[in-house]
Design a protein around this motif. Structure first.
Motif, PDB file in Angstrom:
ATOM      1  N   ILE A  20      61.416 122.647  -1.681  1.00  0.00           N
ATOM      2  CA  ILE A  20      62.316 121.853  -2.544  1.00  0.00           C
ATOM      3  C   ILE A  20      61.556 120.701  -3.206  1.00  0.00           C
ATOM      4  O   ILE A  20      61.771 120.409  -4.387  1.00  0.00           O
ATOM      5  CB  ILE A  20      63.527 121.326  -1.753  1.00  0.00           C
ATOM      6  CG1 ILE A  20      64.328 122.501  -1.175  1.00  0.00           C
ATOM      7  CG2 ILE A  20      64.435 120.469  -2.649  1.00  0.00           C
ATOM      8  CD1 ILE A  20      65.563 122.101  -0.401  1.00  0.00           C
ATOM      9  N   LEU A  21      60.648 120.067  -2.469  1.00  0.00           N
ATOM     10  CA  LEU A  21      59.858 118.980  -3.069  1.00  0.00           C
ATOM     11  C   LEU A  21      59.082 119.513  -4.273  1.00  0.00           C
ATOM     12  O   LEU A  21      59.043 118.888  -5.336  1.00  0.00           O
ATOM     13  CB  LEU A  21      58.885 118.383  -2.040  1.00  0.00           C
ATOM     14  CG  LEU A  21      59.496 117.483  -0.959  1.00  0.00           C
ATOM     15  CD1 LEU A  21      58.450 117.106   0.084  1.00  0.00           C
ATOM     16  CD2 LEU A  21      60.092 116.209  -1.573  1.00  0.00           C
ATOM     17  N   ALA A  22      58.459 120.700  -4.095  1.00  0.00           N
ATOM     18  CA  ALA A  22      57.676 121.291  -5.190  1.00  0.00           C
ATOM     19  C   ALA A  22      58.579 121.608  -6.386  1.00  0.00           C
ATOM     20  O   ALA A  22      58.213 121.358  -7.539  1.00  0.00           O
ATOM     21  CB  ALA A  22      56.979 122.560  -4.703  1.00  0.00           C
ATOM     22  N   GLU A  23      59.754 122.121  -6.086  1.00  0.00           N
ATOM     23  CA  GLU A  23      60.703 122.447  -7.157  1.00  0.00           C
ATOM     24  C   GLU A  23      61.066 121.193  -7.960  1.00  0.00           C
ATOM     25  O   GLU A  23      61.295 121.250  -9.166  1.00  0.00           O
ATOM     26  CB  GLU A  23      61.963 123.013  -6.498  1.00  0.00           C
ATOM     27  CG  GLU A  23      62.847 123.831  -7.412  1.00  0.00           C
ATOM     28  CD  GLU A  23      64.027 124.363  -6.612  1.00  0.00           C
ATOM     29  OE1 GLU A  23      63.878 125.400  -5.949  1.00  0.00           O
ATOM     30  OE2 GLU A  23      65.087 123.717  -6.637  1.00  0.00           O
ATOM     31  N   ASN A  24      61.098 120.034  -7.253  1.00  0.00           N
ATOM     32  CA  ASN A  24      61.415 118.757  -7.916  1.00  0.00           C
ATOM     33  C   ASN A  24      60.169 118.055  -8.448  1.00  0.00           C
ATOM     34  O   ASN A  24      60.210 116.866  -8.748  1.00  0.00           O
ATOM     35  CB  ASN A  24      62.118 117.806  -6.923  1.00  0.00           C
ATOM     36  CG  ASN A  24      63.487 118.297  -6.536  1.00  0.00           C
ATOM     37  OD1 ASN A  24      64.000 119.266  -7.103  1.00  0.00           O
ATOM     38  ND2 ASN A  24      64.086 117.653  -5.561  1.00  0.00           N
ATOM     39  N   ASN A  25      59.047 118.807  -8.503  1.00  0.00           N
ATOM     40  CA  ASN A  25      57.769 118.242  -8.972  1.00  0.00           C
ATOM     41  C   ASN A  25      57.315 117.029  -8.188  1.00  0.00           C
ATOM     42  O   ASN A  25      56.739 116.102  -8.751  1.00  0.00           O
ATOM     43  CB  ASN A  25      57.863 117.867 -10.464  1.00  0.00           C
ATOM     44  CG  ASN A  25      58.024 119.095 -11.309  1.00  0.00           C
ATOM     45  OD1 ASN A  25      57.360 120.110 -11.055  1.00  0.00           O
ATOM     46  ND2 ASN A  25      58.934 119.039 -12.270  1.00  0.00           N
ATOM     47  N   GLN A  26      57.597 117.023  -6.890  1.00  0.00           N
ATOM     48  CA  GLN A  26      57.146 115.897  -6.064  1.00  0.00           C
ATOM     49  C   GLN A  26      55.909 116.322  -5.286  1.00  0.00           C
ATOM     50  O   GLN A  26      55.864 117.407  -4.722  1.00  0.00           O
ATOM     51  CB  GLN A  26      58.256 115.473  -5.118  1.00  0.00           C
ATOM     52  CG  GLN A  26      59.452 114.911  -5.878  1.00  0.00           C
ATOM     53  CD  GLN A  26      60.432 114.222  -4.948  1.00  0.00           C
ATOM     54  OE1 GLN A  26      60.032 113.572  -3.997  1.00  0.00           O
ATOM     55  NE2 GLN A  26      61.711 114.366  -5.231  1.00  0.00           N
ATOM     56  N   LYS A  27      54.929 115.429  -5.271  1.00  0.00           N
ATOM     57  CA  LYS A  27      53.656 115.743  -4.632  1.00  0.00           C
ATOM     58  C   LYS A  27      53.758 115.603  -3.110  1.00  0.00           C
ATOM     59  O   LYS A  27      54.420 114.694  -2.609  1.00  0.00           O
ATOM     60  CB  LYS A  27      52.615 114.745  -5.175  1.00  0.00           C
ATOM     61  CG  LYS A  27      51.222 115.293  -5.204  1.00  0.00           C
ATOM     62  CD  LYS A  27      50.299 114.301  -5.903  1.00  0.00           C
ATOM     63  CE  LYS A  27      48.956 114.414  -5.254  1.00  0.00           C
ATOM     64  NZ  LYS A  27      48.108 113.259  -5.439  1.00  0.00           N
TER      65      LYS A  27
END
Ligand code: UD1
Length: 335
Positions: A20-27
């Motif tokens: 989910i973090l990746a989906e939200n472009n969070q590193k």
């Protein structure tokens, strides 16, 4: 740019949160020692996130290594999933649980302190409430740990409270999980631990499906519940993981310490779960009623209002969707 360190980031909850973090472009950067997950989960997560996953095979008790990782990756917050999590195993090997869970967390918190890092999300459990006085359970419900596993989580919660009292710049969210089930919509990751001997209900149902056991033991049908079987608050793993992303936003903007119960607020019996799984899969799950399991309570479900109000989070998936995603993971991986 923020960067979140996920300890135990390849485990069941960690890997779904990473997706989910990746989906939200969070590193993010992952630290895992691979004691309870298959190495293949790295490739699977890379397939889902369509990116190389930055990770280090490190034990959280290695403070020096953590300091280096935090520094080199410019980590701004930490989600601490890494822990041993089997109740029955913790009763047989309490020292290991105190060693890995408590000492591991202290090591991580020290590494954070050395690095001036003060934003922290902690994986706790509804097991801290033990046998609840009444349901739904809110965060003020008294604590009653019935096993070393729950005890380790309470000790860590107390340490975090002391840290927060000593230094009000810390921002800490303690998430007390109810019963996560299900899998990522891709069917690539799900609940697939290496240590399978002490399984929860859904992993046991899956063992019946894949033929490793012939029937499901239902632990007691004489509880004071609608059908006599135990009632729990099952929550879709994607909803639970989403709660971390919203809690992360919260700790990034606020200081202080907060507890949050992460559940749906709805109680579901063992038989109801089995029936829903049968409906979804078309597979019949033979059952055998056996004695109550020691340490089990009759009913346990959350009051998630605090998380709903403060984090602006709520669960979105129903029981059918939870079973559907668990089934998809089984078919796709023939586990
Ligand atoms: C268990 C742990 C809890 C931990 C949680 C993590 C115990 C006593 N509690 O919760 O501390 O935080 O897992 O997910 O182990 N059941 C069967 N047959 C089975 C397995 C389970 O009937 O083969 C029943 C249980 O009696 C219970 C329900 O299914 O009523 C859920 O059990 P489980 O999935 O093990 O979760 P909890 O016991 O709620």
């Amino acid at each position: 740019m923020t960067c979140t360190l996920l300890t135990g980031g390849f485990g069941y909850i960690g890997s779904h949160t990473a997706a989910i973090l990746a989906e939200n472009n969070q590193k993010f950067v992952i630290v895992d020692n691979f004691t309870n997950c298959k190495k293949d989960v790295v490739n699977r997560l890379e397939k889902i996130t369509k990116q190389k996953v930055n990770f280090f095979e490190v034990d959280v008790r290695d403070t020096e290594a953590l300091v280096k990782i935090i520094k080199e990756n410019k980590v701004t917050s930490v989600i601490h999933f890494a822990a041993l999590k089997s109740v029955s195993d913790s009763i047989m090997r309490p020292l290991e649980y105190y060693e890995v869970n408590v000492k591991g967390t202290i090591s991580l918190l020290k590494a954070m302190s050395y690095s001036g890092l003060k934003k922290f999300l902690f994986s706790s459990t509804a097991a801290v409430y033990g046998e609840p006085d009444s349901c739904p359970i809110d965060e003020k419900h008294k604590l009653n740990p019935l096993n070393p596993y729950a005890q380790t989580k309470i000790i860590i919660e107390k340490i975090l409270q002391d840290i927060s009292k000593a230094d009000n710049e810390w921002s800490i969210a303690i998430l007390r999980y109810f019963n996560p089930i299900g899998a990522h919509q891709s069917g690539l990751i799900g609940d697939d631990p290496l240590l399978k001997e002490n399984s929860n209900l859904m992993p046991e149902i899956i063992k019946v499906v894949n033929g490793s056991i012939n029937y499901l033991n239902v632990f007691g049908n004489d509880y004071e519940t609608s059908d006599g079987t135990g009632v729990r608050d099952y929550i879709h793993i994607m909803d639970l993981s989403e709660a971390h992303v919203t809690a992360l936003e919260y700790v990034n903007k606020n200081t202080g310490l907060n507890f949050f119960n992460i559940g749906t607020g709805k109680g579901v019996s063992v038989l109801e779960l089995i029936k829903t799984f049968e409906k979804v899969s078309g597979f019949r799950i033979p059952i055998k009623i056996s004695n109550r399991r020691k340490g089990d309570c009759a009913v346990c479900f959350a009051d998630p209002k605090k998380a709903n109000d403060i984090l602006d989070w709520k669960s979105n998936h129903d029981l059918y969707q939870m079973c559907e995603s668990a089934w998809k993971f089984v078919i796709k991986n023939r586990i």
